[in-house]
Design a protein around this motif. Structure first.
Motif, PDB file in Angstrom:
ATOM      1  N   ARG A 192     -19.006  52.528 -50.450  1.00  7.00           N
ATOM      2  CA  ARG A 192     -17.876  51.629 -50.195  1.00  7.00           C
ATOM      3  C   ARG A 192     -17.104  52.131 -48.973  1.00  7.00           C
ATOM      4  O   ARG A 192     -16.821  53.324 -48.867  1.00  7.00           O
ATOM      5  N   SER A 210     -22.524  43.751 -41.007  1.00  8.84           N
ATOM      6  CA  SER A 210     -23.473  42.845 -41.661  1.00  8.84           C
ATOM      7  C   SER A 210     -24.737  43.590 -42.070  1.00  8.84           C
ATOM      8  O   SER A 210     -25.303  43.348 -43.140  1.00  8.84           O
ATOM      9  N   VAL A 213     -23.912  45.593 -45.187  1.00  8.22           N
ATOM     10  CA  VAL A 213     -23.849  44.734 -46.373  1.00  8.22           C
ATOM     11  C   VAL A 213     -25.252  44.336 -46.816  1.00  8.22           C
ATOM     12  O   VAL A 213     -25.561  44.294 -48.014  1.00  8.22           O
ATOM     13  N   GLN A 218     -20.792  48.077 -49.783  1.00  4.35           N
ATOM     14  CA  GLN A 218     -19.624  47.215 -49.961  1.00  4.35           C
ATOM     15  C   GLN A 218     -18.620  47.554 -48.865  1.00  4.35           C
ATOM     16  O   GLN A 218     -18.258  48.723 -48.694  1.00  4.35           O
ATOM     17  N   ARG A 220     -14.907  46.436 -46.865  1.00  3.04           N
ATOM     18  CA  ARG A 220     -13.662  45.671 -46.883  1.00  3.04           C
ATOM     19  C   ARG A 220     -12.835  46.015 -45.647  1.00  3.04           C
ATOM     20  O   ARG A 220     -13.013  47.087 -45.047  1.00  3.04           O
ATOM     21  N   PRO A 277     -12.687  41.667 -48.799  1.00  4.70           N
ATOM     22  CA  PRO A 277     -14.137  41.906 -48.687  1.00  4.70           C
ATOM     23  C   PRO A 277     -14.723  41.278 -47.422  1.00  4.70           C
ATOM     24  O   PRO A 277     -14.346  40.172 -47.027  1.00  4.70           O
ATOM     25  N   THR A 279     -18.202  39.863 -46.071  1.00  2.86           N
ATOM     26  CA  THR A 279     -19.460  39.429 -46.680  1.00  2.86           C
ATOM     27  C   THR A 279     -20.527  39.028 -45.686  1.00  2.86           C
ATOM     28  O   THR A 279     -21.664  38.789 -46.063  1.00  2.86           O
ATOM     29  N   GLY A 280     -20.184  38.922 -44.423  1.00  3.00           N
ATOM     30  CA  GLY A 280     -21.204  38.538 -43.448  1.00  3.00           C
ATOM     31  C   GLY A 280     -20.680  38.591 -42.040  1.00  3.00           C
ATOM     32  O   GLY A 280     -19.481  38.727 -41.799  1.00  3.00           O
ATOM     33  N   ASP A 283     -18.047  36.065 -41.243  1.00  2.80           N
ATOM     34  CA  ASP A 283     -16.999  35.948 -42.255  1.00  2.80           C
ATOM     35  C   ASP A 283     -15.781  36.765 -41.837  1.00  2.80           C
ATOM     36  O   ASP A 283     -15.419  37.735 -42.477  1.00  2.80           O
TER      37      ASP A 283
END
Length: 350
Positions: A192, A210, A213, A218, A220, A277, A279-280, A283
């Motif tokens: 993380r 990316s 992920v 994870q 953030r 978070p 996520t891509g 994003d």
């Protein structure tokens, strides 16, 4: 160990090779001189092709040929040597057998050497554990010492590696870290990481996150990351040592005191829970909104550009560009006025 011995590169098999091999199969025998006359091809070319087929064990000197038609030695064909064909399945065992034997020998030697070296692993682990126990805080005073410690701790992690990074890393640093990330996640370790929103304004950073992920990490982002810290199984924390005695100014502290590590880890967990978070690669819209809000809050507070830029992990030039864009958007004449307008418009809520 010596490298596996190999002969000269193989030449492509052409039409002449196919014709000669077919003749040997159809007649059970092949005499190069007769084949040259039948095909109207120079004898030297036929012999060269026969030699290559012999080298591949597709042809071999016929054992039951008349005495006069047998080769006197393993030298190249003289035109009168009689050859018998072999099936490719049999030939390939002759071709690859010696190589596979050497591979097996090298594999046995590799296992022997590995066993010899790994005999020292219990000694290493005992010493490493004892070092941790004896040294609740270790000063890592050189960049090499920091890298070595991170490599050891990453390799020893069994449950989780957690991190917070306040700055935008260089591409080379990211690539080095990605190799460690791949190996760590591959062992089933949870990874993380928290970054400031501002790093998402860089395309190469979005691409890197990316990739992380996609590997299973994870990630953030948050408005402000105070300092760099890494946790290994929540038992060891590695902190940047800004007041260090390191020659390059890039020293660190490896902290193993249980109470201190627990306190630091709880602080990190608090930042993680409030972070957004990632996520891509694309994003980053919400994170940009968060960054915009952070700039507005700093404008309202009257913080100096240099301090504000450092807080948001960006250059002063980039920070001032954000400020200019917000002043234009809000129609404000001053920075404090921009912050005031933004609050009245509800842009600082949430």
């Amino acid at each position: 160990m010596d490298k596996i011995a190999t002969e000269a590169p193989l030449s492509p098999l052409g039409d002449l090779h196919v014709l000669l091999y077919r003749m040997a199969l159809e007649h059970g025998r092949l005499r190069p001189r007769d084949a040259a006359l039948h095909l109207d091809v120079p004898g030297a070319e036929v012999c060269a092709a026969v030699d290559e087929l012999s080298r591949l064990h597709l042809l071999h000197p016929a054992e039951d040929a008349p005495e006069a038609a047998r080769p006197a030695s393993s030298a190249a064909c003289d035109g009168d040597t009689e050859y018998a064909p072999r099936s490719p399945d049999v030939a390939v065992t002759h071709v690859t057998g010696p190589i596979e034997s050497q591979i097996q020998q090298l594999h046995r030697e590799s296992e022997r050497m590995s066993s010899h070296v790994m005999a020292m692993k219990p000694v290493f682990e005992e010493s490493w554990h004892g070092h941790f126990t004896r040294t609740p805080i270790e000063y890592l005073t050189t960049l090499d010492a920091v890298r070595a410690a991170l490599a050891r701790l990453s390799a020893a992690a069994r449950v989780e590696v957690a991190a917070a990074h306040p700055d935008l890393p260089a591409p080379a640093t990211l690539e080095e870290g990605l190799q460690r990330t791949t190996e760590t996640i591959g062992r089933g370790v949870l990874l993380r990481t928290v970054y400031p929103h501002s790093v998402l304004s860089h395309a190469y950073m979005r691409q890197h996150l990316s990739r992380m992920v996609a590997l299973g990490a994870q990630v953030r982002t948050t408005g402000h990351v105070p300092d760099r810290v890494l946790f290994f199984d929540a038992t060891t924390a590695v902190l940047a040592d800004h007041g260090s005695s390191s020659e390059d100014g890039k020293g660190a502290l490896a902290v193993r005191d249980p109470s201190l590590v627990r306190f630091l880890y709880r602080s990190w967990e608090s930042a993680w829970e409030s972070a957004r978070p990632f996520t891509g690669e694309t994003d980053d819209g919400s994170a940009k909104d968060e960054l915009r809000r952070s700039v507005l809050e700093l404008l309202e507070s009257g913080m100096k550009d240099e301090v504000a830029a450092r807080r948001l992990a960006m250059s002063v030039t980039t920070y001032r560009r954000h400020v200019t864009e917000l002043l234009t958007e809000l129609g404000a004449q001053s920075r404090f006025q921009a912050g005031s307008y933004a609050r009245r418009a509800g842009l600082l809520e949430g």
